[in-house]
Design an enzyme around this catalytic site. Structure first.
Site, mmCIF file in Angstrom:
data_model
loop_
_atom_site.group_PDB
_atom_site.id
_atom_site.type_symbol
_atom_site.label_atom_id
_atom_site.label_comp_id
_atom_site.label_asym_id
_atom_site.label_seq_id
_atom_site.Cartn_x
_atom_site.Cartn_y
_atom_site.Cartn_z
ATOM 1 N N SER A 148 9.003 35.886 70.457
ATOM 2 C CA SER A 148 10.183 35.346 71.154
ATOM 3 C C SER A 148 10.550 36.290 72.297
ATOM 4 C CB SER A 148 11.337 35.265 70.147
ATOM 5 O OG SER A 148 12.572 35.281 70.804
ATOM 6 N N TYR A 190 17.151 38.730 63.963
ATOM 7 C CA TYR A 190 16.087 37.924 64.572
ATOM 8 C C TYR A 190 15.353 38.747 65.638
ATOM 9 C CZ TYR A 190 13.934 33.837 66.887
ATOM 10 O OH TYR A 190 13.047 32.938 67.438
HETATM 11 P P1 NAD Z 1 12.244 24.724 63.629
HETATM 12 O O1 NAD Z 1 13.450 25.118 62.851
HETATM 13 O O2 NAD Z 1 12.189 23.407 64.322
HETATM 14 O O3 NAD Z 1 10.964 24.809 62.666
HETATM 15 C C1 NAD Z 1 10.755 25.810 61.732
HETATM 16 C C2 NAD Z 1 9.940 25.219 60.593
HETATM 17 O O4 NAD Z 1 9.730 26.265 59.647
HETATM 18 C C3 NAD Z 1 10.652 24.076 59.841
HETATM 19 O O5 NAD Z 1 9.773 22.973 59.692
HETATM 20 C C4 NAD Z 1 11.015 24.692 58.492
HETATM 21 O O6 NAD Z 1 11.006 23.772 57.432
HETATM 22 C C5 NAD Z 1 9.923 25.743 58.341
HETATM 23 N N1 NAD Z 1 10.304 26.831 57.435
HETATM 24 C C6 NAD Z 1 11.503 27.465 57.358
HETATM 25 N N2 NAD Z 1 11.481 28.389 56.376
HETATM 26 C C7 NAD Z 1 10.235 28.340 55.827
HETATM 27 C C8 NAD Z 1 9.605 29.047 54.770
HETATM 28 N N3 NAD Z 1 10.245 29.993 54.065
HETATM 29 N N4 NAD Z 1 8.325 28.726 54.477
HETATM 30 C C9 NAD Z 1 7.662 27.761 55.159
HETATM 31 N N5 NAD Z 1 8.211 27.060 56.166
HETATM 32 C C10 NAD Z 1 9.476 27.342 56.496
HETATM 33 O O7 NAD Z 1 11.985 25.941 64.604
HETATM 34 P P2 NAD Z 1 11.216 26.047 65.984
HETATM 35 O O8 NAD Z 1 12.245 26.222 67.027
HETATM 36 O O9 NAD Z 1 10.171 25.005 66.124
HETATM 37 O O10 NAD Z 1 10.566 27.482 65.790
HETATM 38 C C11 NAD Z 1 9.192 27.717 65.529
HETATM 39 C C12 NAD Z 1 8.912 29.185 65.811
HETATM 40 O O11 NAD Z 1 9.169 29.471 67.182
HETATM 41 C C13 NAD Z 1 9.792 30.144 65.017
HETATM 42 O O12 NAD Z 1 9.037 31.287 64.668
HETATM 43 C C14 NAD Z 1 10.859 30.532 66.014
HETATM 44 O O13 NAD Z 1 11.441 31.761 65.693
HETATM 45 C C15 NAD Z 1 10.043 30.585 67.280
HETATM 46 N N6 NAD Z 1 10.791 30.515 68.549
HETATM 47 C C16 NAD Z 1 11.624 29.462 68.839
HETATM 48 C C17 NAD Z 1 12.260 29.450 70.068
HETATM 49 C C18 NAD Z 1 13.174 28.334 70.478
HETATM 50 O O14 NAD Z 1 13.731 28.387 71.583
HETATM 51 N N7 NAD Z 1 13.337 27.327 69.629
HETATM 52 C C19 NAD Z 1 12.075 30.472 70.981
HETATM 53 C C20 NAD Z 1 11.234 31.515 70.645
HETATM 54 C C21 NAD Z 1 10.591 31.517 69.428
#
Ligand code: NAD
Length: 284
Positions: free
Chosen positions: A167, A180
């Site tokens: 991130s 985070y």
């Molecule tokens: P999201 O919440 O849409 O998806 C996360 C998924 O992880 C969900 O399907 C959830 O059920 C699953 N999950 C949660 N806890 C879990 C566990 N203990 N075991 C297995 N699965 C689990 O999130 P997203 O925004 O698609 O994020 C995906 C990745 O990208 C994450 O690592 C997040 O930190 C990273 N990220 C997101 C952003 C953003 O702007 N959204 C930016 C940078 C990084």
């Protein structure tokens, strides 16, 4: 004559993506399915994983399955691996996509002012360690443990790829979300460490660092629920992104396939920002 470059080497490979039922994860699944990778969406929410898998399989004609797995529980990951091995074969690729922040690990104020000394609940001092630990574990241990379990076939195959999801917080922490930020910084450090550790056994380890995308985990921070406009924080993000917008999940697809494919065969231990220029901008 040189053949046109392609992602053909990925056809028929088997990938596990943790958290693949999420907003960013499912865009990555679509990209992988489009080049013929067989995919297991390993998610704590099996129902959504099955639904996303079914939709993408129908759309692309590629084998995509949902598997229940908790990235913080080694036994559940081992059970998931057995199912994946039986249904798809040996695992060539791991994408560590599970992660996210939580309101319980978020301070209410960005910077402490003198007046906050009398109301510590809204500051760093008011954070509950339970929420802090959960967020740190999900993002860091939740990358380490699946890697320990799902790369074991790659050792036998003497070839494999791990892709971690970092991130913008990993380079410079954003205000309000210390657990985070620290965890994602650790993901970058672990990406480098593991890349070195596994370089001589044929496994490459890289990461992508998404910029800002509106998803379940951050909507409460970047949108004003009442008006549907950006919150002041959401507006600040757009103002600090040279391209002037949030990313679309599809923006991650090119970097994902690049790092998974043999096209990047001499690349290991790097983190690629996919951020509309955010990390390059000094703010002035
Ligand atoms: P999201 O919440 O849409 O998806 C996360 C998924 O992880 C969900 O399907 C959830 O059920 C699953 N999950 C949660 N806890 C879990 C566990 N203990 N075991 C297995 N699965 C689990 O999130 P997203 O925004 O698609 O994020 C995906 C990745 O990208 C994450 O690592 C997040 O930190 C990273 N990220 C997101 C952003 C953003 O702007 N959204 C930016 C940078 C990084």
């Amino acid at each position: 004559m040189m053949k046109p470059m392609s992602f053909d080497d990925l056809k028929g490979k088997v990938c596990v993506i943790t958290g693949g039922a999420g907003v960013l994860g499912s865009a990555m699944v679509k990209a992988m399915a489009s080049v013929g990778i067989k995919i297991a969406i390993a998610d704590i929410n099996k129902e959504v994983a099955d639904k996303v898998a079914g939709e993408i399989a129908a759309e692309t004609g590629t084998q995509v399955i949902g598997v229940a797995a908790n990235v913080l529980d080694k036994e559940s990951l081992e059970q998931a691996k057995a199912i994946i091995n039986e249904q798809l074969g040996e695992i060539d690729i791991l994408v560590n996509g599970a992660g996210g922040n939580s309101p319980q690990a978020t301070t209410k104020v960005e910077q402490m002012q003198e007046k906050d000394i009398d109301n510590l609940a809204d500051t760093f001092y008011g954070l509950q360690m339970e929420g802090f630990d959960k967020v740190f574990a999900l993002n860091f241990k939740g990358t380490v443990l699946p890697t320990m379990v799902f790369t074991q076939d790659m050792l036998k195959l003497k070839k494999g790829v791990v892709l971690n999801i970092s991130s913008m917080n990993s380079y410079k922490p954003l205000t309000k979300i210390p657990a985070y930020s620290a965890a994602k910084s650790s993901v970058n450090n672990f990406t480098e460490w593991l890349a070195v550790h596994l370089a001589k056994v044929g496994i490459r380890v890289n990461a992508i660092a998404p910029g800002f995308f509106i998803t379940h985990q951050n909507r409460f921070l970047v949108m004003d629920e009442k008006t549907g406009n950006y919150s002041p924080r959401g507006q600040k993000i757009v103002d600090n992104t040279p391209m002037g917008k949030f990313g679309e999940p599809e923006d991650l697809q090119g970097a994902t396939l690049f790092l998974l494919s043999d096209i990047s065969s001499f690349i290991t231990g790097i983190v690629i920002p996919v951020d509309g220029g955010y990390s390059a901008f000094g703010g002035v």
